[in-house]
Every structure is written in C-alpha cells, then in structure tokens.
Design a protein around this motif. Structure first.
Motif, mmCIF file in Angstrom:
data_model
loop_
_atom_site.group_PDB
_atom_site.id
_atom_site.type_symbol
_atom_site.label_atom_id
_atom_site.label_comp_id
_atom_site.label_asym_id
_atom_site.label_seq_id
_atom_site.Cartn_x
_atom_site.Cartn_y
_atom_site.Cartn_z
ATOM 1 N N THR A 27 0.850 -1.188 0.000
ATOM 2 C CA THR A 27 0.000 0.000 0.000
ATOM 3 C C THR A 27 0.884 1.236 0.000
ATOM 4 N N VAL A 28 0.565 2.164 -0.899
ATOM 5 C CA VAL A 28 1.360 3.376 -1.102
ATOM 6 C C VAL A 28 0.453 4.587 -0.933
ATOM 7 N N VAL A 29 0.880 5.551 -0.120
ATOM 8 C CA VAL A 29 0.145 6.807 0.048
ATOM 9 C C VAL A 29 1.109 7.957 -0.232
ATOM 10 N N GLY A 30 0.810 8.706 -1.261
ATOM 11 C CA GLY A 30 1.679 9.817 -1.624
ATOM 12 C C GLY A 30 3.096 9.367 -1.960
ATOM 13 N N GLY A 31 3.221 8.193 -2.560
ATOM 14 C CA GLY A 31 4.539 7.676 -2.913
ATOM 15 C C GLY A 31 5.266 6.994 -1.770
ATOM 16 N N ARG A 32 4.736 7.065 -0.548
ATOM 17 C CA ARG A 32 5.328 6.389 0.611
ATOM 18 C C ARG A 32 4.771 4.974 0.708
ATOM 19 N N ILE A 33 5.638 4.001 0.877
ATOM 20 C CA ILE A 33 5.188 2.640 1.106
ATOM 21 C C ILE A 33 4.812 2.528 2.580
ATOM 22 N N VAL A 34 3.520 2.427 2.861
ATOM 23 C CA VAL A 34 3.040 2.452 4.241
ATOM 24 C C VAL A 34 2.648 1.070 4.744
ATOM 25 N N TYR A 35 2.562 0.101 3.843
ATOM 26 C CA TYR A 35 2.304 -1.275 4.245
ATOM 27 C C TYR A 35 2.931 -2.189 3.213
#
Length: 628
Positions: A541-549
C-alpha cells in the motif's frame, strides 16, 4: 537501488527521477481515458507517469525505488467514506477484535487468554466488527461463559448497536446495581432477584452501550499516538489510503482530535483523513456549532488532514438509531432546532452529513431543507449528504437529487441483515438501501464501513456485500436488481469518496497529477470468485509515494512502527482482523498445494523410517490397472 531489482530498467542520471516506480502490474486506473496500464511512477507524492516500462524508464534514477508487482492487480487506494477512524485509533490497542473470527469457541478462547494477561484495573473489551451470524454457533456469548472465561477481569462485549454482554466483574466496575435505573432508550436486563444479569439492551438508543464503554480505562500520552499509528497501519493492510471520519458519540472536539493533529504535524499519518465535527451534548448543539464556526472552516488543513464539515448528527433529537432488533424510534418534534443548525451552517459556508436510517426521518429533514431552499439558503454551494439511508424511498431520492445532495452507504446489513429481515421482511431488505436507484438518479454514492463499533473496518467485506448482496452469515439480502458490478463498487470506494470530501480529480483515480495512492492486491479483485472478494488484502500500500504497508515479497519496504504499547495489548498478541483463507482455489494454486502435501507426506515417511516404524525404502509402485 534499495528495492527488488528489475531487469530492463537501468537507472539514468535525471533531474526528474521518480521516488517510486511500480511496474509489471495489471493496473486498473479508474481513468476512462486510459483504463489499463502496466507501470506507474510517483514523484513528490504525485503521479507523474501511467503507462508501461518504456514510459516510466526515463524517470528511474539512482535513488528511485522500483517495485515489481509480479503481474498482480494494482488499484487506486481505497477511500472509506464513513469510518470512525479517530475514535478507533484512540482505542485500537485496547480492544480484542473478533473481526473475521469464524467460531464463538475461538472467540471465547481468545478472550480467556487475554483475560489472563490483562492487569488489574484494566478491562477486556470486544467492541464491534463482528456479528453472531458469522459464527458457526450462530449465537452470542452468554454471561456464564464470560464469567467462566474471566472470573475477576471486567469483560465488555458489544454486539452491534443492539446489546452488550458484561461479566460479573464488569458490572461491578461499571457500577451497575439493582438500584441503577434504566437510562432513557436503554434497558438493564435484570434477574428475578432484581439484580442486573449482565445484558444491556439498546431500546432502541445505543447511548446505554456508549456510556458503559466510556467507563473503561483509556490510553494516555504517547500510547494514544502508538495506538493510532498501528490502527492506520491495519487499515493500510487492506489497501485503504483515505477515509472520511464521521465523528460520532463520545468524540469531543478538539480534545479527541489532538492525536491525529500531532501525527499530521510530524508527518506520521499513513492515511489521509477528512474529518467531521459532531455536537456531543443534547441542548448545546447550536452553541457548539457556533463556536466551531469561529474556530475553523471546511477544507482547512492539507491533503493529509482536513476539516470536511459538520455531522453526522447536527442535533441529537433528530438522530434515528439503527437497532433493527427494535422497532423504528418515534421522534418528537425536532424541526425547529434542526432548522437553526442547518441555517447556521449554510450561512457560514459549512457542509454537513446526516445519520438517517429511515425514510420517515429523511422526509422530515428534507422538508426543512426545502423550506430553506425556497429562501435561497440551501444548499448555497455547500456539500451535503445522507448517510446509511436503508429505507429511503424513491420520492425522497428524487428530492435529494433536486437539492444537489449525495449519499454515503455502508454495509451495516452485512452484520444486521438477518435482524432487518426478521423485522421488516425480505421484500424491504431487498432495497435496503436502494443503491441502484441512487446511482440511476445520478447521485454521488460513496461507500464505507461505519467501523469500528458495528461493521468491521475491512473494506473488502463491504465490497463483497455491494457485489453479492450477502451477509457475513451468507444470507442473500439484496437480489441482483439492487447489486452493483465490481467496477461500480470499486468506484464507490475510490472516486465517489473523493467527491464527498471535495477532492475529486486529486485522488480515487490513477493518472498524472493525482495523489500517488495505490494498492497491490493479494488476489485479482476483478476475477476472483465472488466469495473470495472478502478475503482480499493488500500486499503493498502506497500513500503519496510512501510505502506504508508491505508484506509477502515486499516485506520490510514499509516504515517501521514503534512496538505496540502496552505490552499486554490484545493487538500485540492477536493482531487485528483475523484473516481466513478464501474458498476458491485456482488450478495452479491447487496443484501447488498438492505438491506441498506430497512433499510433506514423503518427509513424514522418512521420519517414520528413521524410527523403525516403516521400511527404509519406499514401497514399490503398484497400479491396480496394470498388475505385474
């Protein structure tokens, strides 16, 4: 590169290098201009390229993270349009989750184990996300079972907004005695001796359940931040990248919002949150709204945390509780105060959302809106919507459309469908809510879960309900004429949610210029058998290009979280949603499992041979069809 190597994509010296590239994916973009793609690039939180390897190659620099999706399905990040995420985060690590647990026996075993590690003064609480219908036993736990599992530790088990079961220790901790009066709209079930038995009933108001739960200990200080971060990571586990927080009872502003505000300031949110403000004190609603209007304006904040308006209640007197085990609540006149609240919001540029279960309530609310519209005061350019709307009529939908409203539906009947059918019959349940009728009128219809105290926060359970019309107990409630196809259901969980927070064109779709919010799925949502939709999770899972999961092949690519605190937390030992395997297996997967079984069988034969329990050499091949 710091991530998995991908042949054919060679880092180039470039000034516009992407932060993240995901390639070799089956991308559903949600963009009619380019509905399918194979690769996507994100820089500074925003999508720069959607295409194939040739398109993203020029943006791969030395520092670009390149992730191979291995041919998996990639979708826009999910957006829960009605989730109590702020309240859920503040309590997550204190709660034993029965979400996804298939048997009451397993649930009670978890409860017994948790009670043994819970320190004195703390409670074991099971709060939402499950229904008796999901259990093989098809029943609630009894008070006797809770007393046996935890003789000395207070136990509170909430079942939807219908009832709660308390053990003997919890009754004492909550202060219930034979002299405790029944609160308005609630019932303390008593035995023949007049003493409380341990059952609390919403009749039909859930305030007795809210207020009892509020007596349990709460987290303090840094533990609230840690709990919220772990809850957001749990939501990311299912591909959620955004949510609209619908506020709710016992969620005070600004005190209970301070944790997400602090996390937003330090860049530690892993989920975008658009939040609402809900007046908490009956009789004080206009004062609260007036004070908040002076403090903030809708859309204050940024793309991570922003105010979205008022609701889901504006005045307590207008709330219709959704306990389908009880008759529909009858309301006294509430229109005068309700009109004051709506007028105040419209005059100050505030949109709102309204909890409204029954058409009887919706019709009365619409009459107030139409009165203000005749004065030119409604909707005055403000976003507004009805939540839930299980029994909304065709006429009311026409009136909502005429006033420029929208809808937000939740899968509450995944968990309460059987109770609804028992009270109102299968005919009424077939159109509860009338989703297809809403869409046919051109209304924006967002989808959500209403987690965490009724439905589970797992959005795939809701998507399964939208597509199949089935409850968690496998009862078909909605027939084909009131179901939606998979693409429509996904759009309700992506694009429509963005529209309800005024962020259409920024998220819910994968195209250049939109937020880099996406999820790589464990199974292909568009092709798995219908029963297996509910078993999908995100692998990345990616939010704003950050891999958060990140899990499976991608494990370790996400951000590190502090350990769950306190150490005795149920989440530290059981986790959150209890995943179970899907029912449908592809031929390839069946063959893989068969191969594993054969290998395990040979290992077992060798183990027996080493102990002299079977001949050292394997038996010679024998086929009865071809005797020697």
């Amino acid at each position: 590169m710091s991530t998995m190597p991908v042949g054919g994509l060679v880092p180039r010296a470039t000034d516009n290098a992407a932060d993240l590239v995901v390639r070799n994916a089956k991308i559903h973009t949600g963009d009619p201009v380019r509905p399918q793609a194979e690769a996507i690039a994100v820089r500074d939180g925003v999508i720069t390229v959607v295409g194939d390897d040739n398109d993203v190659a020029p943006q791969v620099g030395p520092a670009t993270k390149v992730v191979d999706a291995l041919g998996r399905r990639l979708i826009p990040g999910l957006n829960d349009a009605h989730l109590h995420v702020i309240r859920g985060g503040l309590n997550y690590v204190l709660e034993l989750r029965w979400d996804g647990v298939p048997t009451l026996r397993q649930g009670l075993a978890m409860l017994r184990e948790q009670a043994a590690r819970t320190p004195k003064g703390q409670w074991v609480r099971v709060v939402g996300g499950w229904s008796a219908e999901q259990f093989a036993e098809r029943r609630l736990p009894t008070v006797a079972e809770l007393n046996a599992a935890a003789p000395d530790t207070p136990v509170f088990v909430l079942h939807l907004y219908q009832s709660a079961v308390l053990n003997r220790a919890a009754l004492k901790a909550a202060g219930f005695t034979r002299d405790t009066p029944d609160p308005r709209g609630g019932q303390i079930v008593r035995g023949r001796d007049g003493e409380p038995t341990g059952m609390l009933l919403a009749a039909p108001s859930a305030l007795i359940l809210y207020s009892t739960l509020a007596k349990a200990p709460v987290l303090e200080g840094e533990d609230k931040k840690t709990s919220t971060r772990h809850f957001l990571r749990e939501l990311n586990r299912f591909g959620l990248t955004s949510a609209i927080d619908a506020a709710g009872g016992f969620q005070n502003f600004p005190d209970n919002y301070s944790t997400v505000v602090e996390l937003a300031k330090t860049g530690q949110l892993s989920l975008r949150i658009a939040y609402h403000l809900f007046p908490q004190t009956a009789g004080q609603e206009i004062d609260d709204l007036t004070r908040w209007i002076e403090m903030a304006r809708p859309e204050d904040g940024d793309e991570w945390l922003r105010l979205n308006g008022a609701g889901e209640n504006l005045t307590w007197a207008a709330a219709d509780f959704e306990n389908f085990a009880q008759p529909r609540p009858e309301h006294a006149d509430y229109e005068a105060e309700f009109e004051k609240a709506v007028r105040l919001l419209m005059e100050n540029g505030w949109g709102f959302r309204l909890h409204a279960t029954y058409d009887e309530t919706i019709r009365r609310d619409l009459a107030v809106f139409e009165k203000l519209a005749a004065e030119g005061l409604f909707p005055a350019g403000n976003r507004w919507l009805f939540d839930h709307a299980e029994t909304v009529s065709a006429d009311s939908l026409d009136r909502i459309a005429a006033l420029g409203g929208a809808m937000s539906v939740q899968n509450r009947l995944s968990f309460q469908g059987e109770a609804f059918v028992r009270r109102y019959g299968p005919g009424a349940a077939a159109d509860a809510p009338p989703i297809r009728a809403m869409l046919e009128r051109g209304l924006t219809v967002g989808a959500g879960t209403d987690a965490t105290r009724v439905s589970t926060y797992n959005p795939w359970v809701a998507l399964h309900w939208l597509v199949t019309g089935r409850t968690v107990g496998d009862l078909v409630v909605r027939p084909p004429h009131n179901r939606v196809d998979r693409r429509t259901a996904l759009a309700m969980f992506t694009e429509a949610g963005a529209a309800l927070s005024g962020e259409e064109g920024l998220k819910g779709i994968l195209r250049p210029g939109c937020f880099g919010d996406l999820a790589v799925l464990s199974e292909d949502y568009f092709t798995v058998p219908e029963p297996d939709i509910a078993h999908i999770e995100s692998l990345l899972t990616v939010v704003g290009g950050r891999i958060v999961y990140a899990t499976a092949e991608y494990e370790g690519l996400d951000e590190e979280l502090p350990p769950v605190s306190p150490e005795w937390s149920p989440v530290a030992h059981f986790g959150g949603y209890q995943a179970t395997p899907g029912t449908g297996l592809s031929g390839a997967r069946q063959a893989e499992l068969l191969g594993q079984a054969v290998a395990e069988s040979e290992q077992h034969r060798q183990w027996r041979a080493r102990r002299g329990l079977t001949p050292e050499s394997a038996s010679s091949f024998f086929d009865p069809c071809f005797p020697l």
